[in-house]
Design a protein around this motif. Sequence first.
Motif, PDB file in Angstrom:
ATOM      1  N   ARG A  25       0.838  -1.176  -0.056  1.00  0.00           N
ATOM      2  CA  ARG A  25      -0.081   0.155   0.004  1.00  0.00           C
ATOM      3  C   ARG A  25       0.780   1.029   0.044  1.00  0.00           C
ATOM      4  O   ARG A  25       1.101   1.982   1.160  1.00  0.00           O
ATOM      5  CB  ARG A  25      -0.959   0.073   1.197  1.00  0.00           C
ATOM      6  N   ASP A  26       1.478   1.363  -1.160  1.00  0.00           N
ATOM      7  CA  ASP A  26       2.547   2.525  -1.334  1.00  0.00           C
ATOM      8  C   ASP A  26       1.751   4.057  -0.972  1.00  0.00           C
ATOM      9  O   ASP A  26       0.513   3.798  -1.550  1.00  0.00           O
ATOM     10  CB  ASP A  26       3.132   2.648  -2.536  1.00  0.00           C
ATOM     11  N   LEU A  27       2.387   4.955  -0.778  1.00  0.00           N
ATOM     12  CA  LEU A  27       2.022   6.275  -0.610  1.00  0.00           C
ATOM     13  C   LEU A  27       2.721   6.873  -1.657  1.00  0.00           C
ATOM     14  O   LEU A  27       3.841   7.187  -1.593  1.00  0.00           O
ATOM     15  CB  LEU A  27       2.004   7.057   0.578  1.00  0.00           C
ATOM     16  N   ILE A  28       1.965   7.469  -2.880  1.00  0.00           N
ATOM     17  CA  ILE A  28       2.713   8.141  -3.977  1.00  0.00           C
ATOM     18  C   ILE A  28       2.216   9.510  -4.304  1.00  0.00           C
ATOM     19  O   ILE A  28       0.797   9.430  -4.455  1.00  0.00           O
ATOM     20  CB  ILE A  28       3.028   7.074  -5.253  1.00  0.00           C
ATOM     21  N   ASP A  29       2.836  10.533  -3.946  1.00  0.00           N
ATOM     22  CA  ASP A  29       2.379  11.990  -4.102  1.00  0.00           C
ATOM     23  C   ASP A  29       1.026  12.163  -3.368  1.00  0.00           C
ATOM     24  O   ASP A  29      -0.025  12.651  -3.893  1.00  0.00           O
ATOM     25  CB  ASP A  29       2.114  12.238  -5.590  1.00  0.00           C
ATOM     26  N   GLU A  30       1.207  11.563  -2.217  1.00  0.00           N
ATOM     27  CA  GLU A  30       0.139  11.535  -1.192  1.00  0.00           C
ATOM     28  C   GLU A  30      -1.252  10.893  -1.621  1.00  0.00           C
ATOM     29  O   GLU A  30      -2.496  11.022  -0.975  1.00  0.00           O
ATOM     30  CB  GLU A  30      -0.430  13.165  -0.880  1.00  0.00           C
ATOM     31  N   LYS A  31      -1.133  10.094  -2.564  1.00  0.00           N
ATOM     32  CA  LYS A  31      -2.124   9.109  -2.636  1.00  0.00           C
ATOM     33  C   LYS A  31      -1.870   7.648  -2.500  1.00  0.00           C
ATOM     34  O   LYS A  31      -0.590   7.136  -2.912  1.00  0.00           O
ATOM     35  CB  LYS A  31      -2.377   9.175  -4.557  1.00  0.00           C
ATOM     36  N   GLN A  32      -2.654   6.825  -2.104  1.00  0.00           N
ATOM     37  CA  GLN A  32      -2.538   5.597  -1.431  1.00  0.00           C
ATOM     38  C   GLN A  32      -2.861   4.575  -2.558  1.00  0.00           C
ATOM     39  O   GLN A  32      -3.874   4.846  -3.384  1.00  0.00           O
ATOM     40  CB  GLN A  32      -3.465   5.346  -0.344  1.00  0.00           C
ATOM     41  N   LYS A  38      -4.276   1.235  -3.772  1.00  0.00           N
ATOM     42  CA  LYS A  38      -5.333   0.250  -3.356  1.00  0.00           C
ATOM     43  C   LYS A  38      -5.267  -0.973  -4.185  1.00  0.00           C
ATOM     44  O   LYS A  38      -5.687  -2.164  -3.494  1.00  0.00           O
ATOM     45  CB  LYS A  38      -6.748   0.888  -3.362  1.00  0.00           C
ATOM     46  N   GLU A  93      -0.644   0.820 -10.914  1.00  0.00           N
ATOM     47  CA  GLU A  93      -0.995   0.909  -9.665  1.00  0.00           C
ATOM     48  C   GLU A  93      -2.348   1.742 -10.116  1.00  0.00           C
ATOM     49  O   GLU A  93      -2.540   2.586 -10.658  1.00  0.00           O
ATOM     50  CB  GLU A  93      -0.153   1.903  -8.869  1.00  0.00           C
ATOM     51  N   PHE A 104      -5.078   3.823  -7.561  1.00  0.00           N
ATOM     52  CA  PHE A 104      -5.006   4.645  -6.398  1.00  0.00           C
ATOM     53  C   PHE A 104      -6.335   4.743  -5.881  1.00  0.00           C
ATOM     54  O   PHE A 104      -7.307   4.386  -6.283  1.00  0.00           O
ATOM     55  CB  PHE A 104      -4.536   6.038  -6.419  1.00  0.00           C
ATOM     56  N   GLU A 105      -6.427   5.092  -4.565  1.00  0.00           N
ATOM     57  CA  GLU A 105      -7.755   5.133  -3.902  1.00  0.00           C
ATOM     58  C   GLU A 105      -8.832   6.036  -4.485  1.00  0.00           C
ATOM     59  O   GLU A 105      -9.999   5.790  -4.648  1.00  0.00           O
ATOM     60  CB  GLU A 105      -7.614   5.625  -2.391  1.00  0.00           C
TER      61      GLU A 105
END
Lengths: 99, 141
Positions: free
Chosen positions: B38-45, B47, B128, B130-131
Amino acid sequence: MINWIYGPPSGGLGGEKGSKVIMEISVLFFGVLAEVTGAHRKHYRSIQSFGDLKHRIEDDFPEIIHYNFRIAVNNKIINEEPLLSHGDEIAYLPPFAGG
Amino acid sequence: MRLIDGPVSPGTISEVVTKGRKNSDCGAHSLFLGQVRRDLIDEKQVKAIEYSAYEEMVIMEADKINKTILSEFDDVKTIEIIHSKGLVRAGEISLLVMVSAGHRNQASKACAKAVELIKDKLPIWKKEVFEDDSQQWKQNE
């Protein structure tokens, strides 16, 4: 035995300069390139050589030149320009990302 | 080598381990499980990851990896590889590699090598998700 579905095993028909052999080639795009081209599989008819095919693909999808990719012919990655045979399958492969 | 739709389930992992135990001449099984982070990339997680593969070539290249490992590690008896295609959510397993050998040293070394070869040689791609449902293609480091 000669398998005419995939063309002569020597591969000698496709690429000679001046060859009149006309091939149909199946081209697959994967990963980001499937998105860029909007196609997973495309058939090219009346192909005379790999160079001819490459130009046709670049004419259809000019943006493809901005991406990194390797090319496989019949599941094998090639390092130099191949001689194509009728029915070959060409794949455009962006950098792998398995695991 | 198997490509399966969706995550590698706990049931599948259990089946592989159970099957491995039938190799009674093996004293070691080295099991690697790759999990979607569950990486956090540029403040986006992240999913999930969406995997796609050139399936025919994956099978051929996996066969070459098997042969490479078996020729390099003479104590290795079997190699099992399962990789996901399609959507795998964060926290789920997308890759299983199990190497069975007579002894632990070669089991663990061969397993590590197999994982590296899988990442390097198998024509598999991942995107990827993201949420917020945005997506981006990811490359191996």
